[in-house]
Design a protein around this motif. Structure first.
Motif, PDB file in Angstrom:
ATOM      1  N   GLY A  27      46.957  55.144  26.956  1.00  0.00           N
ATOM      2  CA  GLY A  27      46.281  54.548  28.110  1.00  0.00           C
ATOM      3  C   GLY A  27      47.022  54.799  29.414  1.00  0.00           C
ATOM      4  O   GLY A  27      48.254  54.913  29.444  1.00  0.00           O
ATOM      5  N   PHE A  28      46.275  54.892  30.498  1.00  0.00           N
ATOM      6  CA  PHE A  28      46.853  55.037  31.834  1.00  0.00           C
ATOM      7  C   PHE A  28      45.832  54.561  32.854  1.00  0.00           C
ATOM      8  O   PHE A  28      44.637  54.464  32.567  1.00  0.00           O
ATOM      9  CB  PHE A  28      47.254  56.486  32.124  1.00  0.00           C
ATOM     10  N   VAL A  29      46.306  54.275  34.074  1.00  0.00           N
ATOM     11  CA  VAL A  29      45.436  53.848  35.173  1.00  0.00           C
ATOM     12  C   VAL A  29      45.950  54.484  36.465  1.00  0.00           C
ATOM     13  O   VAL A  29      47.167  54.532  36.701  1.00  0.00           O
ATOM     14  CB  VAL A  29      45.425  52.308  35.310  1.00  0.00           C
ATOM     15  N   ASP A  30      45.045  54.945  37.309  1.00  0.00           N
ATOM     16  CA  ASP A  30      45.386  55.431  38.643  1.00  0.00           C
ATOM     17  C   ASP A  30      45.596  54.211  39.534  1.00  0.00           C
ATOM     18  O   ASP A  30      44.640  53.487  39.842  1.00  0.00           O
ATOM     19  CB  ASP A  30      44.242  56.303  39.170  1.00  0.00           C
ATOM     20  N   SER A  31      46.826  53.958  39.964  1.00  0.00           N
ATOM     21  CA  SER A  31      47.128  52.738  40.706  1.00  0.00           C
ATOM     22  C   SER A  31      46.406  52.674  42.042  1.00  0.00           C
ATOM     23  O   SER A  31      45.961  51.595  42.461  1.00  0.00           O
ATOM     24  CB  SER A  31      48.644  52.618  40.928  1.00  0.00           C
ATOM     25  N   TRP A  32      46.269  53.781  42.730  1.00  0.00           N
ATOM     26  CA  TRP A  32      45.579  53.772  44.022  1.00  0.00           C
ATOM     27  C   TRP A  32      44.113  53.365  43.839  1.00  0.00           C
ATOM     28  O   TRP A  32      43.597  52.514  44.569  1.00  0.00           O
ATOM     29  CB  TRP A  32      45.671  55.149  44.689  1.00  0.00           C
ATOM     30  N   ALA A  33      43.449  53.964  42.847  1.00  0.00           N
ATOM     31  CA  ALA A  33      42.060  53.605  42.568  1.00  0.00           C
ATOM     32  C   ALA A  33      41.960  52.146  42.133  1.00  0.00           C
ATOM     33  O   ALA A  33      41.002  51.443  42.483  1.00  0.00           O
ATOM     34  CB  ALA A  33      41.485  54.520  41.490  1.00  0.00           C
ATOM     35  N   MET A  34      42.956  51.662  41.378  1.00  0.00           N
ATOM     36  CA  MET A  34      42.960  50.270  40.924  1.00  0.00           C
ATOM     37  C   MET A  34      43.017  49.311  42.101  1.00  0.00           C
ATOM     38  O   MET A  34      42.289  48.307  42.140  1.00  0.00           O
ATOM     39  CB  MET A  34      44.147  50.032  39.990  1.00  0.00           C
ATOM     40  N   PHE A  35      43.902  49.586  43.091  1.00  0.00           N
ATOM     41  CA  PHE A  35      43.973  48.725  44.267  1.00  0.00           C
ATOM     42  C   PHE A  35      42.616  48.672  44.970  1.00  0.00           C
ATOM     43  O   PHE A  35      42.136  47.593  45.343  1.00  0.00           O
ATOM     44  CB  PHE A  35      45.046  49.229  45.242  1.00  0.00           C
ATOM     45  N   ALA A  36      41.983  49.818  45.172  1.00  0.00           N
ATOM     46  CA  ALA A  36      40.683  49.855  45.851  1.00  0.00           C
ATOM     47  C   ALA A  36      39.635  49.073  45.072  1.00  0.00           C
ATOM     48  O   ALA A  36      38.859  48.296  45.652  1.00  0.00           O
ATOM     49  CB  ALA A  36      40.239  51.303  46.039  1.00  0.00           C
ATOM     50  N   THR A  37      39.600  49.250  43.763  1.00  0.00           N
ATOM     51  CA  THR A  37      38.621  48.562  42.919  1.00  0.00           C
ATOM     52  C   THR A  37      38.831  47.054  42.936  1.00  0.00           C
ATOM     53  O   THR A  37      37.871  46.266  43.021  1.00  0.00           O
ATOM     54  CB  THR A  37      38.704  49.087  41.474  1.00  0.00           C
ATOM     55  N   GLN A  38      40.079  46.624  42.881  1.00  0.00           N
ATOM     56  CA  GLN A  38      40.338  45.185  42.845  1.00  0.00           C
ATOM     57  C   GLN A  38      40.097  44.528  44.203  1.00  0.00           C
ATOM     58  O   GLN A  38      39.670  43.365  44.256  1.00  0.00           O
ATOM     59  CB  GLN A  38      41.763  44.924  42.344  1.00  0.00           C
ATOM     60  N   ILE A  39      40.337  45.225  45.282  1.00  0.00           N
ATOM     61  CA  ILE A  39      39.978  44.679  46.596  1.00  0.00           C
ATOM     62  C   ILE A  39      38.479  44.399  46.644  1.00  0.00           C
ATOM     63  O   ILE A  39      38.032  43.324  47.072  1.00  0.00           O
ATOM     64  CB  ILE A  39      40.397  45.646  47.722  1.00  0.00           C
ATOM     65  N   GLU A  40      37.693  45.363  46.179  1.00  0.00           N
ATOM     66  CA  GLU A  40      36.243  45.172  46.165  1.00  0.00           C
ATOM     67  C   GLU A  40      35.846  44.062  45.191  1.00  0.00           C
ATOM     68  O   GLU A  40      34.894  43.316  45.427  1.00  0.00           O
ATOM     69  CB  GLU A  40      35.542  46.479  45.810  1.00  0.00           C
ATOM     70  N   GLY A  41      36.587  43.952  44.086  1.00  0.00           N
ATOM     71  CA  GLY A  41      36.314  42.892  43.131  1.00  0.00           C
ATOM     72  C   GLY A  41      36.519  41.510  43.725  1.00  0.00           C
ATOM     73  O   GLY A  41      35.720  40.590  43.490  1.00  0.00           O
ATOM     74  N   TYR A  42      37.566  41.349  44.519  1.00  0.00           N
ATOM     75  CA  TYR A  42      37.810  40.058  45.172  1.00  0.00           C
ATOM     76  C   TYR A  42      36.763  39.781  46.251  1.00  0.00           C
ATOM     77  O   TYR A  42      36.382  38.623  46.471  1.00  0.00           O
ATOM     78  CB  TYR A  42      39.214  40.020  45.764  1.00  0.00           C
ATOM     79  N   ARG A  43      36.286  40.807  46.907  1.00  0.00           N
ATOM     80  CA  ARG A  43      35.209  40.603  47.885  1.00  0.00           C
ATOM     81  C   ARG A  43      33.924  40.173  47.181  1.00  0.00           C
ATOM     82  O   ARG A  43      33.237  39.243  47.625  1.00  0.00           O
ATOM     83  CB  ARG A  43      34.993  41.888  48.684  1.00  0.00           C
ATOM     84  N   ALA A  44      33.617  40.848  46.087  1.00  0.00           N
ATOM     85  CA  ALA A  44      32.387  40.507  45.348  1.00  0.00           C
ATOM     86  C   ALA A  44      32.453  39.090  44.796  1.00  0.00           C
ATOM     87  O   ALA A  44      31.412  38.433  44.670  1.00  0.00           O
ATOM     88  CB  ALA A  44      32.166  41.510  44.221  1.00  0.00           C
ATOM     89  N   ALA A  45      33.660  38.620  44.510  1.00  0.00           N
ATOM     90  CA  ALA A  45      33.833  37.265  43.974  1.00  0.00           C
ATOM     91  C   ALA A  45      33.871  36.202  45.062  1.00  0.00           C
ATOM     92  O   ALA A  45      34.018  35.020  44.761  1.00  0.00           O
ATOM     93  CB  ALA A  45      35.112  37.203  43.139  1.00  0.00           C
ATOM     94  N   GLY A  46      33.737  36.604  46.319  1.00  0.00           N
ATOM     95  CA  GLY A  46      33.750  35.643  47.418  1.00  0.00           C
ATOM     96  C   GLY A  46      35.125  35.068  47.712  1.00  0.00           C
ATOM     97  O   GLY A  46      35.241  33.960  48.219  1.00  0.00           O
ATOM     98  N   VAL A  47      36.165  35.846  47.418  1.00  0.00           N
ATOM     99  CA  VAL A  47      37.537  35.397  47.640  1.00  0.00           C
ATOM    100  C   VAL A  47      38.125  36.029  48.892  1.00  0.00           C
ATOM    101  O   VAL A  47      38.828  35.385  49.672  1.00  0.00           O
ATOM    102  CB  VAL A  47      38.417  35.694  46.413  1.00  0.00           C
ATOM    103  N   LEU A  48      37.852  37.322  49.102  1.00  0.00           N
ATOM    104  CA  LEU A  48      38.293  38.021  50.305  1.00  0.00           C
ATOM    105  C   LEU A  48      37.072  38.365  51.157  1.00  0.00           C
ATOM    106  O   LEU A  48      35.983  38.633  50.622  1.00  0.00           O
ATOM    107  CB  LEU A  48      39.045  39.301  49.940  1.00  0.00           C
ATOM    108  N   PRO A  49      37.235  38.391  52.473  1.00  0.00           N
ATOM    109  CA  PRO A  49      36.095  38.673  53.356  1.00  0.00           C
ATOM    110  C   PRO A  49      35.767  40.154  53.388  1.00  0.00           C
ATOM    111  O   PRO A  49      36.636  40.996  53.133  1.00  0.00           O
ATOM    112  CB  PRO A  49      36.592  38.197  54.723  1.00  0.00           C
ATOM    113  N   PRO A  50      34.518  40.484  53.714  1.00  0.00           N
ATOM    114  CA  PRO A  50      34.178  41.886  53.908  1.00  0.00           C
ATOM    115  C   PRO A  50      34.821  42.408  55.192  1.00  0.00           C
ATOM    116  O   PRO A  50      35.264  41.645  56.032  1.00  0.00           O
ATOM    117  CB  PRO A  50      32.651  41.871  54.020  1.00  0.00           C
ATOM    118  N   VAL A  51      34.875  43.721  55.308  1.00  0.00           N
ATOM    119  CA  VAL A  51      35.415  44.333  56.531  1.00  0.00           C
ATOM    120  C   VAL A  51      34.391  44.191  57.651  1.00  0.00           C
ATOM    121  O   VAL A  51      33.219  44.443  57.449  1.00  0.00           O
ATOM    122  CB  VAL A  51      35.741  45.820  56.290  1.00  0.00           C
TER     123      VAL A  51
END
Length: 348
Positions: free
Chosen positions: A324-348
C-alpha cells in the motif's frame, strides 16, 4: 471465520480499522470502548482499567480470535506519556484475552513514530524497525516488551504498526493536521493576512511524512492476518515525503490565500484571541463546529516545530508483502475538500 476485536474502537486510528474490517468477507468485527457510540454495530462496553469487568465482558464473546489494540491513556503534547497507565491497560487486556478467549490467536498494537524519539529531537533517518531505542520513558517500549515476554511459549502471536501523524477526515477531532491548518488558513483569510508558516525555521526545509488513516487500517489488517507479519513491528507511512517549503504554496492555493513566509510563532499564544474571528466565519459559512473542535494549536506547534527530518523506512513492510501507498500531496487536497463537504472548513 475470524472475529476481530478493536479496542479503543471510537478513537482516531481505530475508526478506519473498523470500517475496513467490516468490508472483509470472512471477518466479523466487534468494537470495545467505555461507551458505545450511537449507531454502532456489535460492541462491548468495558473499561481497560477494570480488570475483572474486562475479563467478564470478553468471556461473553468467546468467538473473538484477533485483537487490535488502539487505546492510549490521556496525554498532552509534552511527548512523554503515562507509562504505568498504558502498560496496565494492555496487561489487563492480555490477562482477559488469555483467560476468557479460547481461540485467541493474535494481538496487534498501534504505536507510532514516537518509538524513534521524534518528540525528543533528531533521530537516524530513514528510521528502521530495529534501530536502537532512545532513553526512556516511552510506553511503546514497555507495551512491546510486555507482549514479547507474554507470547513466549504461547500459541498466539503479536504485531505492531508504527505510523507517523495519522491524517483523516474526522470532524470533531481537533488534533488533526488538516483541520488545524484549515482553521488557521481561514482565520488568515478573514483577517486579510498571508498564509505564513508559523513553525520553526528549520522545519521549513526538513523532510516530513504522514500516514493516511485508511492506509494504516489496511496495513493493520494485513499484519493481523498474514503469518509473515507475526511477532514483528512495521513502519506504516504513505511511502513518500515532503518539505513544508514545497507543500506550503500548494496548501495556500487550496485555501485561496497568498503564500506567506516562515514566521515562527507560538500558535496557542497567537490564536488565543481568534475565536470571535472564527465565529464570524462560522456564521457566514454555516459551519458546524466551534474552533475548539476544529483546531489544536498545541498540536500545530508540535508538528510544525520539528526542525529535523522525520522519515521512516518502508522496506521491511514491502519485503514482507505490504504494497500500500498514498500520494501525500493528493491526500492533503482530498482531505481539505472532505472537511469542506462536512461543513467543518469554509469554501474558498
Amino acid at each position: 471465520m475470524d472475529t476481530l476485536l478493536v479496542v479503543g474502537a471510537s478513537g482516531a486510528a481505530a475508526t478506519r480499522v473498523m470500517e475496513r474490517a467490516r468490508a472483509v468477507p470472512d471477518l466479523a468485527v466487534i468494537g470495545l470502548s467505555r461507551h458505545r457510540p450511537a449507531g454502532a454495530g456489535a460492541w462491548i462496553e468495558a473499561d481497560l482499567c477494570d480488570a475483572d469487568g474486562l475479563r467478564h465482558a470478553l468471556a461473553e464473546h468467546p468467538e473473538i480470535t484477533r485483537i487490535v489494540y488502539a487505546s492510549r491513556a490521556p496525554h498532552g503534547e509534552s511527548g512523554v506519556e503515562d507509562v504505568p497507565a498504558n502498560t496496565r491497560m494492555l496487561r489487563n487486556l492480555l490477562d482477559a484475552a488469555e483467560g476468557s478467549l479460547p481461540r485467541f490467536a493474535h494481538i496487534h498494537l498501534i504505536h507510532g513514530g514516537k518509538w524513534y524519539g521524534l518528540h525528543i529531537g533528531p533521530f537516524r533517518t530513514p528510521a528502521r524497525e530495529d534501530d536502537p531505542r532512545h532513553l526512556p520513558p516511552n510506553f511503546y517500549y514497555d507495551q512491546q516488551d510486555l507482549v514479547v515476554a507474554r507470547q513466549r511459549g504461547r500459541a498466539w502471536s503479536w504485531s505492531a504498526s508504527r505510523p507517523n501523524f495519522v491524517l483523516d477526515v474526522a470532524p470533531g477531532r481537533a488534533r488533526n493536521m488538516v483541520s488545524t491548518l484549515g482553521a488557521y488558513a481561514a482565520i488568515c483569510r478573514e483577517l486579510g493576512v498571508p498564509f505564513d508558516f508559523p513553525g520553526r525555521a528549520g522545519a521549513w526545509t526538513a523532510l516530513h511524512e504522514v500516514t493516511e488513516a485508511t492506509l494504516l487500517a489496511n496495513g493493520v489488517l494485513w499484519m493481523v492476518r498474514d503469518p509473515r507479519a507475526a511477532n514483528r513491528a512495521f513502519n506504516i507511512t504513505n511511502g513518500d515525503a515532503f518539505r513544508w517549503c514545497d507543500l506550503w504554496p500548494f496548501l495556500a492555493d487550496r485555501f485561496g490565500l497568498p503564500c506567506g513566509r516562515p514566521r515562527p510563532m507560538s500558535m496557542p499564544h497567537w490564536m488565543a484571541d481568534k475565536e470571535p474571528v472564527w465565529e464570524a466565519i462560522r456564521a457566514r459559512a454555516r459551519l458546524r463546529l466551534p474552533l475548539s473542535d476544529v483546531a489544536s494549536w498545541p498540536f500545530a506547534d508540535f508538528f510544525l516545530g520539528m526542525d529535523y527530518d522525520v522519515l521512516s523506512s518502508m522496506t521491511a513492510a514491502r519485503a514482507a508483502g505490504f504494497t500500500g501507498f498514498v500520494d501525500s500531496w493528493a491526500m492533503f487536497a482530498t482531505q481539505i475538500e472532505g472537511y469542506r463537504a462536512a461543513g467543518v472548513l469554509p469554501p474558498v
